[in-house]
Write a protein that holds these residues in place. Structure first.
Motif, PDB file in Angstrom:
ATOM      1  N   LYS A  67       0.838  -1.210   0.000  1.00  0.00           N
ATOM      2  CA  LYS A  67       0.000   0.000   0.000  1.00  0.00           C
ATOM      3  C   LYS A  67       0.872   1.259   0.000  1.00  0.00           C
ATOM      4  N   ARG A  68       1.926   1.233   0.789  1.00  0.00           N
ATOM      5  CA  ARG A  68       2.807   2.401   0.885  1.00  0.00           C
ATOM      6  C   ARG A  68       3.562   2.650  -0.410  1.00  0.00           C
ATOM      7  N   LEU A  69       3.843   1.588  -1.145  1.00  0.00           N
ATOM      8  CA  LEU A  69       4.583   1.715  -2.395  1.00  0.00           C
ATOM      9  C   LEU A  69       3.798   2.509  -3.430  1.00  0.00           C
ATOM     10  N   GLY A  70       2.490   2.323  -3.448  1.00  0.00           N
ATOM     11  CA  GLY A  70       1.633   2.988  -4.443  1.00  0.00           C
ATOM     12  C   GLY A  70       1.850   4.484  -4.556  1.00  0.00           C
ATOM     13  N   PRO A  71       1.721   5.229  -3.467  1.00  0.00           N
ATOM     14  CA  PRO A  71       1.914   6.684  -3.570  1.00  0.00           C
ATOM     15  C   PRO A  71       3.329   7.072  -4.007  1.00  0.00           C
ATOM     16  N   TYR A  72       4.326   6.303  -3.608  1.00  0.00           N
ATOM     17  CA  TYR A  72       5.693   6.618  -4.024  1.00  0.00           C
ATOM     18  C   TYR A  72       5.853   6.459  -5.528  1.00  0.00           C
ATOM     19  N   LYS A  73       5.085   5.539  -6.121  1.00  0.00           N
ATOM     20  CA  LYS A  73       5.137   5.353  -7.573  1.00  0.00           C
ATOM     21  C   LYS A  73       4.288   6.400  -8.296  1.00  0.00           C
ATOM     22  N   ARG A  74       3.050   6.553  -7.819  1.00  0.00           N
ATOM     23  CA  ARG A  74       2.111   7.455  -8.498  1.00  0.00           C
ATOM     24  C   ARG A  74       2.511   8.919  -8.391  1.00  0.00           C
ATOM     25  N   LYS A  75       3.118   9.274  -7.280  1.00  0.00           N
ATOM     26  CA  LYS A  75       3.445  10.684  -7.052  1.00  0.00           C
ATOM     27  C   LYS A  75       4.946  10.874  -6.867  1.00  0.00           C
ATOM     28  N   SER A  76       5.711  10.170  -7.670  1.00  0.00           N
ATOM     29  CA  SER A  76       7.166  10.233  -7.520  1.00  0.00           C
ATOM     30  C   SER A  76       7.696  11.647  -7.732  1.00  0.00           C
ATOM     31  N   HIS A  77       6.979  12.443  -8.517  1.00  0.00           N
ATOM     32  CA  HIS A  77       7.422  13.826  -8.745  1.00  0.00           C
ATOM     33  C   HIS A  77       7.431  14.644  -7.452  1.00  0.00           C
ATOM     34  N   ILE A  78       6.582  14.292  -6.515  1.00  0.00           N
ATOM     35  CA  ILE A  78       6.529  15.008  -5.237  1.00  0.00           C
ATOM     36  C   ILE A  78       7.761  14.701  -4.386  1.00  0.00           C
ATOM     37  N   PHE A  79       8.224  13.454  -4.460  1.00  0.00           N
ATOM     38  CA  PHE A  79       9.331  13.015  -3.611  1.00  0.00           C
ATOM     39  C   PHE A  79      10.696  13.275  -4.232  1.00  0.00           C
ATOM     40  N   GLY A  80      10.708  13.741  -5.461  1.00  0.00           N
ATOM     41  CA  GLY A  80      11.964  14.108  -6.105  1.00  0.00           C
ATOM     42  C   GLY A  80      12.946  12.956  -6.191  1.00  0.00           C
ATOM     43  N   LYS A  81      14.195  13.259  -5.872  1.00  0.00           N
ATOM     44  CA  LYS A  81      15.259  12.261  -5.976  1.00  0.00           C
ATOM     45  C   LYS A  81      15.069  11.107  -4.986  1.00  0.00           C
ATOM     46  N   SER A  82      14.333  11.342  -3.939  1.00  0.00           N
ATOM     47  CA  SER A  82      14.105  10.301  -2.922  1.00  0.00           C
ATOM     48  C   SER A  82      13.113   9.245  -3.382  1.00  0.00           C
ATOM     49  N   ALA A  83      12.353   9.514  -4.428  1.00  0.00           N
ATOM     50  CA  ALA A  83      11.292   8.602  -4.853  1.00  0.00           C
ATOM     51  C   ALA A  83      11.819   7.202  -5.152  1.00  0.00           C
TER      52      ALA A  83
END
Length: 119
Positions: A67-83
């Motif tokens: 479940k946690r992986l989903g947002p990191y994939k879908r909104k990787s632009h928000i997390f920048g280099k950390s995504a």
């Protein structure tokens, strides 16, 4: 803004460590002593139940990280280099928890067989 999100992600990780501690040993049992003293069918059934519970808990943790992986994939632009790092972290934890679940199932099966033999 990106910095705040990164900080919130780190806080989330620390919060997960707290819930992990509860999941790892929800039913405290001195396993070394229980294994050493297991002689009867009931003793082995108790150990099998413990391993089955642990397997279920590990599978729940794997699902949580999926479940946690989903947002990191879908909104990787928000997390920048950390995504990519955060995605890799989640994927690694998913694999570890799934492996742990499988190993606990194997241990439960072994103790079920020992319980049957002890009858």
């Amino acid at each position: 803004m990106k910095r705040r999100i990164a900080i919130l992600a780190i806080i989330g990780l620390f919060a997960s460590f707290t819930s992990f501690a509860q999941i790892v040993n929800p039913h405290p049992m001195d396993m070394a002593e229980a294994i050493q003293n297991a002689k009867t069918s009931a003793d082995h059934e108790e150990l099998a139940n413990h391993y089955e519970d642990a397997a279920k808990d590990m599978q729940l943790m794997a699902q949580e990280y999926k479940k946690r992986l989903g947002p990191y994939k879908r909104k990787s632009h928000i997390f920048g280099k950390s995504a990519q790092h955060l995605q890799a972290h989640c994927k690694k934890l998913i694999k570890i928890y799934e492996q742990a679940a499988e190993e606990n199932k194997i241990m439960a099966d072994s103790h079920r067989k020992m319980a049957a033999e002890a009858k």
